[in-house]
Design an enzyme around this catalytic site. Structure first.
Site, PDB file in Angstrom:
ATOM      1  N   LYS A 123     -21.990 -17.053   5.766  1.00 53.41           N
ATOM      2  CA  LYS A 123     -23.290 -17.668   6.316  1.00 53.41           C
ATOM      3  C   LYS A 123     -23.759 -16.903   7.481  1.00 53.41           C
ATOM      4  O   LYS A 123     -23.174 -16.831   8.470  1.00 53.41           O
ATOM      5  CB  LYS A 123     -23.147 -19.338   6.760  1.00 53.41           C
ATOM      6  CG  LYS A 123     -24.364 -19.786   7.515  1.00 53.41           C
ATOM      7  CD  LYS A 123     -24.011 -21.246   7.946  1.00 53.41           C
ATOM      8  CE  LYS A 123     -25.379 -21.625   8.829  1.00 53.41           C
ATOM      9  NZ  LYS A 123     -24.918 -23.116   9.233  1.00 53.41           N
ATOM     10  N   ASP A 153     -30.179 -20.895  14.353  1.00 53.90           N
ATOM     11  CA  ASP A 153     -30.643 -21.994  14.053  1.00 53.90           C
ATOM     12  C   ASP A 153     -31.200 -23.052  14.850  1.00 53.90           C
ATOM     13  O   ASP A 153     -30.643 -23.524  15.701  1.00 53.90           O
ATOM     14  CB  ASP A 153     -29.168 -22.732  13.323  1.00 53.90           C
ATOM     15  CG  ASP A 153     -29.389 -23.830  12.587  1.00 53.90           C
ATOM     16  OD1 ASP A 153     -30.630 -24.263  12.368  1.00 53.90           O
ATOM     17  OD2 ASP A 153     -28.320 -24.793  12.268  1.00 53.90           O
ATOM     18  N   LYS A 191     -33.517 -29.262  16.323  1.00 47.59           N
ATOM     19  CA  LYS A 191     -32.261 -29.621  16.938  1.00 47.59           C
ATOM     20  C   LYS A 191     -32.900 -29.711  18.476  1.00 47.59           C
ATOM     21  O   LYS A 191     -33.780 -29.358  18.837  1.00 47.59           O
ATOM     22  CB  LYS A 191     -31.182 -28.331  17.245  1.00 47.59           C
ATOM     23  CG  LYS A 191     -30.623 -27.856  15.913  1.00 47.59           C
ATOM     24  CD  LYS A 191     -29.725 -26.826  16.205  1.00 47.59           C
ATOM     25  CE  LYS A 191     -28.922 -26.704  14.900  1.00 47.59           C
ATOM     26  NZ  LYS A 191     -27.914 -27.687  14.458  1.00 47.59           N
ATOM     27  N   ASP A 220     -24.580 -18.695  14.922  1.00 44.11           N
ATOM     28  CA  ASP A 220     -24.694 -19.298  13.414  1.00 44.11           C
ATOM     29  C   ASP A 220     -24.487 -18.336  12.247  1.00 44.11           C
ATOM     30  O   ASP A 220     -24.746 -18.897  11.178  1.00 44.11           O
ATOM     31  CB  ASP A 220     -26.059 -20.380  13.404  1.00 44.11           C
ATOM     32  CG  ASP A 220     -25.527 -21.482  12.400  1.00 44.11           C
ATOM     33  OD1 ASP A 220     -24.301 -21.960  12.243  1.00 44.11           O
ATOM     34  OD2 ASP A 220     -26.491 -21.970  11.968  1.00 44.11           O
ATOM     35  N   ASP A 256     -32.185 -28.918   8.829  1.00 43.05           N
ATOM     36  CA  ASP A 256     -31.128 -28.365   9.784  1.00 43.05           C
ATOM     37  C   ASP A 256     -29.693 -28.273   9.040  1.00 43.05           C
ATOM     38  O   ASP A 256     -28.848 -27.646   9.251  1.00 43.05           O
ATOM     39  CB  ASP A 256     -31.085 -29.256  10.914  1.00 43.05           C
ATOM     40  CG  ASP A 256     -30.222 -28.848  12.179  1.00 43.05           C
ATOM     41  OD1 ASP A 256     -29.797 -27.592  12.061  1.00 43.05           O
ATOM     42  OD2 ASP A 256     -29.707 -29.434  12.837  1.00 43.05           O
ATOM     43  N   GLU A 315     -29.294 -25.885   6.703  1.00 40.71           N
ATOM     44  CA  GLU A 315     -29.657 -24.889   5.962  1.00 40.71           C
ATOM     45  C   GLU A 315     -28.634 -24.294   5.494  1.00 40.71           C
ATOM     46  O   GLU A 315     -28.721 -23.159   4.634  1.00 40.71           O
ATOM     47  CB  GLU A 315     -30.515 -24.184   6.814  1.00 40.71           C
ATOM     48  CG  GLU A 315     -30.023 -23.294   8.148  1.00 40.71           C
ATOM     49  CD  GLU A 315     -28.918 -24.145   9.093  1.00 40.71           C
ATOM     50  OE1 GLU A 315     -29.124 -25.179   8.974  1.00 40.71           O
ATOM     51  OE2 GLU A 315     -27.955 -23.348   9.580  1.00 40.71           O
ATOM     52  N   ARG A 328     -25.719 -24.412   3.819  1.00 35.82           N
ATOM     53  CA  ARG A 328     -25.373 -25.001   2.322  1.00 35.82           C
ATOM     54  C   ARG A 328     -26.550 -24.362   1.459  1.00 35.82           C
ATOM     55  O   ARG A 328     -26.117 -24.179   0.551  1.00 35.82           O
ATOM     56  CB  ARG A 328     -25.208 -26.230   2.298  1.00 35.82           C
ATOM     57  CG  ARG A 328     -26.254 -27.369   2.512  1.00 35.82           C
ATOM     58  CD  ARG A 328     -25.960 -28.783   2.884  1.00 35.82           C
ATOM     59  NE  ARG A 328     -25.214 -28.637   4.163  1.00 35.82           N
ATOM     60  CZ  ARG A 328     -24.565 -30.166   4.536  1.00 35.82           C
ATOM     61  NH1 ARG A 328     -24.924 -31.260   3.798  1.00 35.82           N
ATOM     62  NH2 ARG A 328     -24.320 -30.137   5.785  1.00 35.82           N
TER      63      ARG A 328
END
Ligand code: BES
Ligand code: MN
Ligand code: ZN
Length: 496
Positions: free
Chosen positions: A258, A263, A270, A281, A340, A342, A344
């Site tokens: 990933k 993010d 967030k 991230d 959020d 994201e 996956r």
């Protein structure tokens, strides 16, 4: 920093080992004899017990050539492994890195389960990892904030075998540093395009690097990955890094990462506090990149492909909305209920692509996927999920050996049900706030083909750690977690 292997080192500072109960090992005993017992006297005065990482710092002892002697504990001799030797060396480097001293002499001893050659090479590994800094943007460091240490001498009888081992290990250190640097870089500097450019550099060490741009991803139907990227002005990249060190035609192992270079959460924004940490991230992608670098540098006899999905998750005018339904390369549709979640979404297309294109013998994905894994396991273990017992055990063992432990968490049909929705094939969050890390893993699992041995490592708690940085082998915010584990896994399980 220069590492040298010598039989009789000399310099400003020397470090020796002591075990539980404050027992000096051979090298320390020799110094103690030379100083007519002053080392032991200082240890006693300091109430030194030889616990892991405990230090007695002795200045200007009589009778020895060193201005400073560090006696550092390695704990119980039977429990002390190669990692204990690394930490021992790491503590020594940590003490002297900016002290003004230029040269450190390490005198490692063998331990019940660590040969002399192993002790020497682990000392080198520990010293190197402990000396890591990310000072790229610190332009006003005062002299006493800068590293003074330029040379570490590993001093031991018959250093040749240790030297040979350490030369091989240098590849791993390079890989770990590559990952740490990537995680540390600020998100205005490291974004999908610039990340991909840095991966392009792996061609110089023999990797094949393929970079997919959005048009190509569009043609492949990667709607989930592109849906995350569409809120940002920075276009996505999907990068495949191939190392063909095994036999021709043998199926590769796929490592998938990933790589969310920042993010914000997207429209499901967030909260502001600590959001800067979301520059990390992309820790999964960094671990894959670092592992590929290590594997290539040491010319591993295995076929390995690293696939990283690189996007920025931003709440721009074109951002995807909660409620959007996206298509994936696999053909399955996803209702995006929280922008959020994201990681996956991009993994869905990345793991499918890796399987479709490379037909891997196994697939391991790494992702800073859920805050929930930090609640469950803190910063000590990554969460591990797998559909294959042998792979799970091999990963657990590799993590144990390398000081990058994992803790296995369950999968199951009842968890899988939580992402069913009447509106699409699945939704990207569960209906209730439970078992967040497992739900994330179940989601990724829906994109793993039957018959692909697979493991998912949720490294949200281990890719970086907030200070103070007490682990001497990981002296900065970014840890480089995963590089050593993956490299060891390839070496133990997939090399010819
Ligand atoms: N990148 C985060 C997970 C994360 C959190 C990593 C803290 C490191 C530290 C991920 O994209 C995320 O936001 N996950 C959500 C999922 C939720 C919306 C189902 C989370 O963990 O809250
Ligand atoms: Mn997120
Ligand atoms: Zn994320």
């Amino acid at each position: 920093m220069d590492i040298r292997f010598v039989t009789a080192g000399g310099g400003d500072v020397v470090a020796v080992m002591a075990t539980d109960g404050g027992e000096l090992l051979a090298a320390g005993k020799a110094l103690d004899t030379a100083s007519s017992g002053r080392i032991a006297k200082a240890m006693k005065a300091a109430n030194f017990k030889g616990g892991v990482g405990q230090v007695t710092d002795i200045l200007a002892p009589d009778g020895v050539d060193f201005a400073r002697v560090l006696v550092i504990g390695v704990g119980k001799p039977d429990a002390a492994d190669g990692l204990a030797v690394e930490r021992w060396a790491g503590h020594a480097v940590k003490r002297v890195l900016t002290s003004g001293a230029e040269k450190l002499v390490l005198q490692p001893d063998a331990l019940p389960s660590v040969s002399k050659a192993e002790a020497g090479s682990h000392a080198a590994m520990g010293a190197r990892l402990a000396a890591y800094r990310f000072d790229t943007y610190r332009t006003k460091l005062k002299p006493d904030q800068k590293p003074s240490l330029t040379t570490v001498e590993i001093s031991m009888d018959g250093p040749a075998a240790a030297k040979a081992r350490a030369e091989k290990d240098a590849a791993i250190v390079e890989g770990v540093f590559f990952a740490r640097d990537l995680v540390s870089e600020p998100p205005n500097v490291l974004y999908p395009e610039t990340f991909a450019e840095r991966l392009r550099d792996l061609e110089t060490i023999g990797c094949e690097v393929d970079i997919l741009e959005p048009a190509a991803m569009e043609r492949l139907g990667m709607g989930a990955l592109l849906g995350v990227a569409q809120g940002s002005s920075r276009p996505a990249r999907l990068v495949a890094i191939k190392w063909n060190g095994g036999s021709k035609g043998a199926k590769p192992v796929a490592l998938v990462g990933k790589g969310v270079t920042f993010d914000t959460g997207g429209i499901s924004l967030k909260p502001g506090a600590g959001m800067d940490e979301m520059k990390g991230d992309m820790g999964g992608a960094a671990a894959v990149a670092g592992a590929m670098k290590a594997i290539a540098l040491r010319k591993a006899k295995a076929n390995v492909v690293g696939v990283v999905a690189l996007v920025e998750n931003m709440p721009g005018a074109n951002a995807q909305r909660p409620g959007d339904i996206v298509n994936t390369m696999s053909g399955q549709t996803i209702e995006v209920l929280n922008t959020d979640a994201e990681g996956r979404l991009i993994l869905a297309d990345a793991v499918w692509y890796a399987q479709d294109k490379y037909e891997p013998s196994a697939l391991i994905d790494l992702a800073t996927l859920t805050g929930a894994v930090i609640i469950a396991l803190g910063n000590e273990n990554a969460g591990m999920f797998s559909n294959d017992e042998d792979l799970a055990h091999a990963i657990t063992a590799a993590g144990q050996t390398e000081g990058e432990p994992v803790w296995r968490l369950p999968l199951g049909a009842a968890y899988d049900k939580l992402i069913d929705t009447p509106n699409a094939d699945m939704k990207n969050i569960a209906g209730k706030p439970v078992a967040g890390s497992i739900v994330g893993a179940q989601f990724v699992k829906r994109f793993i083909k039957d018959g692909t041995p697979w493991a998912h490592l949720d490294i949200a708690g281990t890719a970086w750690k907030s200070g103070p940085y007490e682990d001497p082998l990981s002296p900065a915010w970014a840890t480089g977690y995963g590089v050593r584990l993956l490299n060891r896994l390839i070496q133990n399980r997939y090399e010819e």
